[in-house]
Motif scaffolding. Structure first.
Motif, PDB file in Angstrom:
ATOM      1  N   SER A 116      10.724 -12.804 -27.605  1.00 55.41           N
ATOM      2  CA  SER A 116      11.862 -13.346 -26.839  1.00 55.41           C
ATOM      3  C   SER A 116      13.209 -13.133 -27.540  1.00 55.41           C
ATOM      4  O   SER A 116      14.237 -13.592 -27.045  1.00 55.41           O
ATOM      5  CB  SER A 116      11.648 -14.846 -26.583  1.00 55.41           C
ATOM      6  OG  SER A 116      11.565 -15.553 -27.801  1.00 55.41           O
ATOM      7  N   GLN A 117      13.185 -12.423 -28.664  1.00 57.94           N
ATOM      8  CA  GLN A 117      14.448 -12.229 -29.395  1.00 57.94           C
ATOM      9  C   GLN A 117      15.446 -11.356 -28.628  1.00 57.94           C
ATOM     10  O   GLN A 117      16.656 -11.501 -28.753  1.00 57.94           O
ATOM     11  CB  GLN A 117      14.188 -11.593 -30.770  1.00 57.94           C
ATOM     12  CG  GLN A 117      13.430 -12.492 -31.734  1.00 57.94           C
ATOM     13  CD  GLN A 117      14.237 -13.708 -32.175  1.00 57.94           C
ATOM     14  OE1 GLN A 117      15.462 -13.638 -32.325  1.00 57.94           O
ATOM     15  NE2 GLN A 117      13.561 -14.828 -32.376  1.00 57.94           N
ATOM     16  N   GLY A 118      14.929 -10.438 -27.808  1.00 64.40           N
ATOM     17  CA  GLY A 118      15.828  -9.563 -27.048  1.00 64.40           C
ATOM     18  C   GLY A 118      16.718 -10.365 -26.112  1.00 64.40           C
ATOM     19  O   GLY A 118      17.907 -10.054 -25.929  1.00 64.40           O
ATOM     20  N   GLU A 119      16.158 -11.397 -25.501  1.00 64.51           N
ATOM     21  CA  GLU A 119      16.932 -12.238 -24.579  1.00 64.51           C
ATOM     22  C   GLU A 119      17.992 -13.016 -25.348  1.00 64.51           C
ATOM     23  O   GLU A 119      19.117 -13.206 -24.868  1.00 64.51           O
ATOM     24  CB  GLU A 119      16.000 -13.219 -23.842  1.00 64.51           C
ATOM     25  CG  GLU A 119      15.363 -12.688 -22.565  1.00 64.51           C
ATOM     26  CD  GLU A 119      14.306 -11.620 -22.758  1.00 64.51           C
ATOM     27  OE1 GLU A 119      13.865 -11.417 -23.909  1.00 64.51           O
ATOM     28  OE2 GLU A 119      13.922 -10.961 -21.777  1.00 64.51           O
ATOM     29  N   ARG A 120      17.633 -13.470 -26.554  1.00 67.36           N
ATOM     30  CA  ARG A 120      18.605 -14.254 -27.339  1.00 67.36           C
ATOM     31  C   ARG A 120      19.832 -13.385 -27.657  1.00 67.36           C
ATOM     32  O   ARG A 120      20.964 -13.849 -27.634  1.00 67.36           O
ATOM     33  CB  ARG A 120      17.961 -14.754 -28.641  1.00 67.36           C
ATOM     34  CG  ARG A 120      16.792 -15.698 -28.390  1.00 67.36           C
ATOM     35  CD  ARG A 120      15.986 -15.889 -29.671  1.00 67.36           C
ATOM     36  NE  ARG A 120      14.656 -16.383 -29.387  1.00 67.36           N
ATOM     37  CZ  ARG A 120      14.304 -17.666 -29.415  1.00 67.36           C
ATOM     38  NH1 ARG A 120      15.174 -18.583 -29.739  1.00 67.36           N
ATOM     39  NH2 ARG A 120      13.073 -18.027 -29.127  1.00 67.36           N
ATOM     40  N   LEU A 121      19.566 -12.096 -27.944  1.00 72.63           N
ATOM     41  CA  LEU A 121      20.688 -11.206 -28.282  1.00 72.63           C
ATOM     42  C   LEU A 121      21.468 -10.794 -27.034  1.00 72.63           C
ATOM     43  O   LEU A 121      22.707 -10.750 -27.046  1.00 72.63           O
ATOM     44  CB  LEU A 121      20.168  -9.961 -29.019  1.00 72.63           C
ATOM     45  CG  LEU A 121      19.452 -10.248 -30.348  1.00 72.63           C
ATOM     46  CD1 LEU A 121      18.895  -8.951 -30.940  1.00 72.63           C
ATOM     47  CD2 LEU A 121      20.376 -10.914 -31.352  1.00 72.63           C
ATOM     48  N   SER A 122      20.767 -10.527 -25.936  1.00 70.00           N
ATOM     49  CA  SER A 122      21.500 -10.070 -24.741  1.00 70.00           C
ATOM     50  C   SER A 122      22.324 -11.202 -24.133  1.00 70.00           C
ATOM     51  O   SER A 122      23.373 -10.956 -23.539  1.00 70.00           O
ATOM     52  CB  SER A 122      20.555  -9.452 -23.712  1.00 70.00           C
ATOM     53  OG  SER A 122      19.678 -10.429 -23.229  1.00 70.00           O
ATOM     54  N   ALA A 123      21.858 -12.451 -24.290  1.00 71.93           N
ATOM     55  CA  ALA A 123      22.636 -13.581 -23.738  1.00 71.93           C
ATOM     56  C   ALA A 123      23.973 -13.696 -24.470  1.00 71.93           C
ATOM     57  O   ALA A 123      25.033 -13.884 -23.843  1.00 71.93           O
ATOM     58  CB  ALA A 123      21.841 -14.876 -23.855  1.00 71.93           C
ATOM     59  N   VAL A 124      23.936 -13.538 -25.789  1.00 75.11           N
ATOM     60  CA  VAL A 124      25.187 -13.589 -26.554  1.00 75.11           C
ATOM     61  C   VAL A 124      26.088 -12.421 -26.147  1.00 75.11           C
ATOM     62  O   VAL A 124      27.291 -12.579 -25.905  1.00 75.11           O
ATOM     63  CB  VAL A 124      24.895 -13.521 -28.088  1.00 75.11           C
ATOM     64  CG1 VAL A 124      26.181 -13.425 -28.875  1.00 75.11           C
ATOM     65  CG2 VAL A 124      24.093 -14.728 -28.519  1.00 75.11           C
ATOM     66  N   THR A 125      25.468 -11.235 -26.024  1.00 71.96           N
ATOM     67  CA  THR A 125      26.266 -10.056 -25.681  1.00 71.96           C
ATOM     68  C   THR A 125      26.921 -10.244 -24.311  1.00 71.96           C
ATOM     69  O   THR A 125      28.122 -10.000 -24.145  1.00 71.96           O
ATOM     70  CB  THR A 125      25.368  -8.787 -25.676  1.00 71.96           C
ATOM     71  OG1 THR A 125      24.590  -8.799 -26.867  1.00 71.96           O
ATOM     72  CG2 THR A 125      26.182  -7.520 -25.598  1.00 71.96           C
ATOM     73  N   MET A 126      26.128 -10.703 -23.337  1.00 76.43           N
ATOM     74  CA  MET A 126      26.685 -10.887 -21.987  1.00 76.43           C
ATOM     75  C   MET A 126      27.820 -11.924 -22.006  1.00 76.43           C
ATOM     76  O   MET A 126      28.855 -11.734 -21.344  1.00 76.43           O
ATOM     77  CB  MET A 126      25.572 -11.320 -21.025  1.00 76.43           C
ATOM     78  CG  MET A 126      26.050 -11.588 -19.623  1.00 76.43           C
ATOM     79  SD  MET A 126      26.839 -10.145 -18.864  1.00 76.43           S
ATOM     80  CE  MET A 126      25.555  -9.633 -17.752  1.00 76.43           C
ATOM     81  N   ALA A 127      27.652 -12.996 -22.768  1.00 72.89           N
ATOM     82  CA  ALA A 127      28.710 -14.022 -22.802  1.00 72.89           C
ATOM     83  C   ALA A 127      30.013 -13.417 -23.345  1.00 72.89           C
ATOM     84  O   ALA A 127      31.107 -13.679 -22.830  1.00 72.89           O
ATOM     85  CB  ALA A 127      28.263 -15.206 -23.655  1.00 72.89           C
ATOM     86  N   PHE A 128      29.904 -12.564 -24.371  1.00 79.48           N
ATOM     87  CA  PHE A 128      31.116 -11.925 -24.917  1.00 79.48           C
ATOM     88  C   PHE A 128      31.698 -10.909 -23.926  1.00 79.48           C
ATOM     89  O   PHE A 128      32.919 -10.779 -23.807  1.00 79.48           O
ATOM     90  CB  PHE A 128      30.823 -11.263 -26.271  1.00 79.48           C
ATOM     91  CG  PHE A 128      30.979 -12.223 -27.424  1.00 79.48           C
ATOM     92  CD1 PHE A 128      29.977 -13.103 -27.762  1.00 79.48           C
ATOM     93  CD2 PHE A 128      32.167 -12.255 -28.152  1.00 79.48           C
ATOM     94  CE1 PHE A 128      30.123 -14.006 -28.818  1.00 79.48           C
ATOM     95  CE2 PHE A 128      32.334 -13.146 -29.213  1.00 79.48           C
ATOM     96  CZ  PHE A 128      31.307 -14.024 -29.541  1.00 79.48           C
ATOM     97  N   VAL A 129      30.828 -10.196 -23.222  1.00 79.15           N
ATOM     98  CA  VAL A 129      31.326  -9.233 -22.218  1.00 79.15           C
ATOM     99  C   VAL A 129      32.098 -10.004 -21.137  1.00 79.15           C
ATOM    100  O   VAL A 129      33.165  -9.570 -20.679  1.00 79.15           O
ATOM    101  CB  VAL A 129      30.156  -8.419 -21.605  1.00 79.15           C
ATOM    102  CG1 VAL A 129      30.640  -7.555 -20.454  1.00 79.15           C
ATOM    103  CG2 VAL A 129      29.493  -7.551 -22.666  1.00 79.15           C
ATOM    104  N   LEU A 130      31.586 -11.164 -20.768  1.00 77.42           N
ATOM    105  CA  LEU A 130      32.269 -11.969 -19.741  1.00 77.42           C
ATOM    106  C   LEU A 130      33.598 -12.507 -20.280  1.00 77.42           C
ATOM    107  O   LEU A 130      34.587 -12.600 -19.551  1.00 77.42           O
ATOM    108  CB  LEU A 130      31.367 -13.116 -19.269  1.00 77.42           C
ATOM    109  CG  LEU A 130      30.140 -12.669 -18.453  1.00 77.42           C
ATOM    110  CD1 LEU A 130      29.243 -13.865 -18.128  1.00 77.42           C
ATOM    111  CD2 LEU A 130      30.584 -11.984 -17.152  1.00 77.42           C
ATOM    112  N   ARG A 131      33.621 -12.851 -21.562  1.00 75.20           N
ATOM    113  CA  ARG A 131      34.898 -13.298 -22.149  1.00 75.20           C
ATOM    114  C   ARG A 131      35.923 -12.178 -22.088  1.00 75.20           C
ATOM    115  O   ARG A 131      37.085 -12.391 -21.775  1.00 75.20           O
ATOM    116  CB  ARG A 131      34.697 -13.729 -23.608  1.00 75.20           C
ATOM    117  CG  ARG A 131      34.080 -15.100 -23.708  1.00 75.20           C
ATOM    118  CD  ARG A 131      34.029 -15.544 -25.161  1.00 75.20           C
ATOM    119  NE  ARG A 131      32.991 -16.552 -25.313  1.00 75.20           N
ATOM    120  CZ  ARG A 131      32.527 -16.991 -26.452  1.00 75.20           C
ATOM    121  NH1 ARG A 131      33.005 -16.514 -27.591  1.00 75.20           N
ATOM    122  NH2 ARG A 131      31.592 -17.910 -26.503  1.00 75.20           N
TER     123      ARG A 131
END
Ligand code: ADP
Ligand code: ASP
Ligand code: MG
Length: 450
Positions: A116-131
């Motif tokens: 499940s580590q991939g989801e933990r990293l993509s969630a952070v990435t998506m949040a920064f992309v949205l910022r």
């Protein structure tokens, strides 16, 4: 209005995909809760690392860093990128510590934790992309959000009541303050706080669980095809998008192999009457599919065909088994003890046949062996079978429907090994050998859908 939007692996698979998905989120109305899968390829990579044990912790960290950094560099401005890389490196450091800790490896939830580590990293990435896109976005892992899981490692499911209770505390205040939460799909936390995954493709289910918990108005599944289709477009070139489906059709097809939705996605949405849209993030203008309670009936015999591969038929032979109902009950009990899914079951005077996944055969045979010897004469196993699920309106109320369908199976030169008919009014399921699966699906599609 609250919409839960889930983005699958390919929809967050590259800088371009992140950007496109961010545009979809930004252009939506009302509050949005985002759920993400891992970037495409990442979960497969982590699982093969766990299975082969060939890569070192350092290699895994490096691969993860390069993949996420490359995407971020293309999307984020230098200031935000710097902040993102600091967060990414902190996360990767704790992953490294986890991978290097020999004690943690003995933990029964280690595999769930790593996969499940991939989801933990993509969630952070998506949040920064949205910022970067001007939204006030907050990443949350399933533990922080409060997605509660029960069941076994690798095959968990959500505790809907506990999850509803916790998400009302964690998500409501964020939404009330205009923030866009980005939550990890694929897993929840069990009673001990350990990560438990929901099975492959589980992010769709996570999104449905979240939509249920916060009484969302819509659930949107953003994927890489134009909606729920008449067949898997990888098998049938001219598969078409189904514009409207009801919950039962979609649930049957997902359960019996239509990979576009995780098999358990529909139930949480159905319980709260939340319409589900399946849309293509590479073609957001496309209509996609709407799945809801009622829809207008259709005339055509079939609406969609799905297939589930890698199954086995186990046939238990015992004389006059039909006159010993307790015996049938005990056989079913033993399969239940093995905690496996039975996809179809069929009986005769002296046999009980059931269909399970190839991987479950050993465990089921072990359990059946604990039945007293004189009751069972023989157990036959036929592996590498495939279940075909044909769904259509009131299929079973139409005189001659089965004959027409099996006529096409015959044209594909396939032998029907087992049939399950009548349990659901919308579907007819039957088993053929794996090598005949594709020709049968194509023949049914060509014959009844076009
Ligand atoms: P995501 O990563 O977005 O969750 P998946 O790969 O899990 O995407 O699911 C989408 C894939 O499901 C499609 O690319 C398609 O090949 C496959 N698929 C199988 N059956 C169907 C169907 N009936 N309709 C649409 N797609 C299907
Ligand atoms: N990343 C997980 C998988 O590949 C979950 C998902 O994509 O839905 O199975
Ligand atoms: Mg999926």
């Amino acid at each position: 209005m609250i919409t839960v939007k889930k983005f699958g692996g390919t929809s967050v698979g590259s800088a371009e995909a992140f950007r496109r998905s961010a545009d979809i989120i930004r252009s939506g109305e009302g509050n949005t809760v985002v759920v993400v899968s891992a970037m495409s390829g990442v979960t497969n990579y982590l699982i093969s690392f766990l299975e082969s044990g060939e890569s070192s912790a350092a290699e895994v960290i490096d691969t993860m860093r390069v993949k996420h950094k490359e995407a971020a560099e293309e999307v984020m401005s230098p200031g935000l990128l710097k902040e993102y890389l600091e967060v990414l490196d902190l996360r990767l450091l704790s992953l490294k510590e986890l991978l290097e800790d020999p004690d943690v490896r003995k933990d029964p939830y280690f595999n769930d934790n790593i996969s499940s580590q991939g989801e933990r990293l993509s969630a952070v990435t998506m949040a920064f992309v949205l910022r970067e896109a001007g939204l006030d976005s907050v990443p949350l892992c399933s533990e922080e959000a409060g997605i509660h899981a029960v069941g076994c490692p690798g095959a968990g499911f959500a505790d809907l009541d506990l999850t509803s209770r916790d998400l009302s505390y964690t998500l409501r205040p964020l939404l009330d303050n205009g923030k866009v939460p980005v939550i990890t799909g694929f897993y929840g936390r069990n009673g001990e706080g350990k990560p438990m995954t929901f099975g492959r493709g589980g992010s769709d289910y996570s999104a449905a669980v979240i939509a249920h918990a916060i009484d969302a108005d819509f659930l949107e599944i953003w994927t890489d095809v134009d909606g729920f289709m008449t067949a898997d477009p990888r098998i049938v070139d001219n598969a078409k998008t189904i514009e409207e489906m009801n919950f039962s059709e979609a649930a049957e097809l997902a359960y019996f192999g239509a990979k576009v939705l995780h098999p358990r996605t529909i139930e949480p949405a159905r319980r709260k009457h939340i319409p589900v849209r399946v849309k293509n993030s590479f073609n957001p203008q496309g209509k996609g599919t709407i799945i809801h309670h009622l829809r207008a009936p259709q005339d055509e015999l079939l609406r969609s065909v799905a297939l589930k591969t890698d199954l086995s038929i186990i046939t238990v032979n015992s004389s006059e088994i039909a006159y010993r109902p307790k015996m049938v009950g005990r056989i079913i009990d033993r399969i239940g003890d093995a905690n496996v899914i039975v996809y179809a079951i069929s009986t005769s005077l002296s046999t009980v046949a059931f269909l399970i996944h190839n991987n479950d055969v050993k465990e089921v045979l072990r359990n059946l062996n604990t039945l007293e010897g004189d009751d069972i004469e023989r157990i036959d196993v036929k592996s590498n079978m495939c279940l075909i699920c044909a769904v259509g309106d009131n299929l079973l109320d139409r005189c001659g429907a089965s004959a027409e369908i099996f006529g096409k199976v015959r044209e594909a030169n396939a032998n029907v090994e087992l049939i399950s008919e009548g349990a659901s009014t919308v579907s007819l399921n039957f088993v053929v050998s794996m090598d005949k699966a594709t020709p049968v699906v194509r023949a049914l599609h060509e014959g009844f859908i076009g």
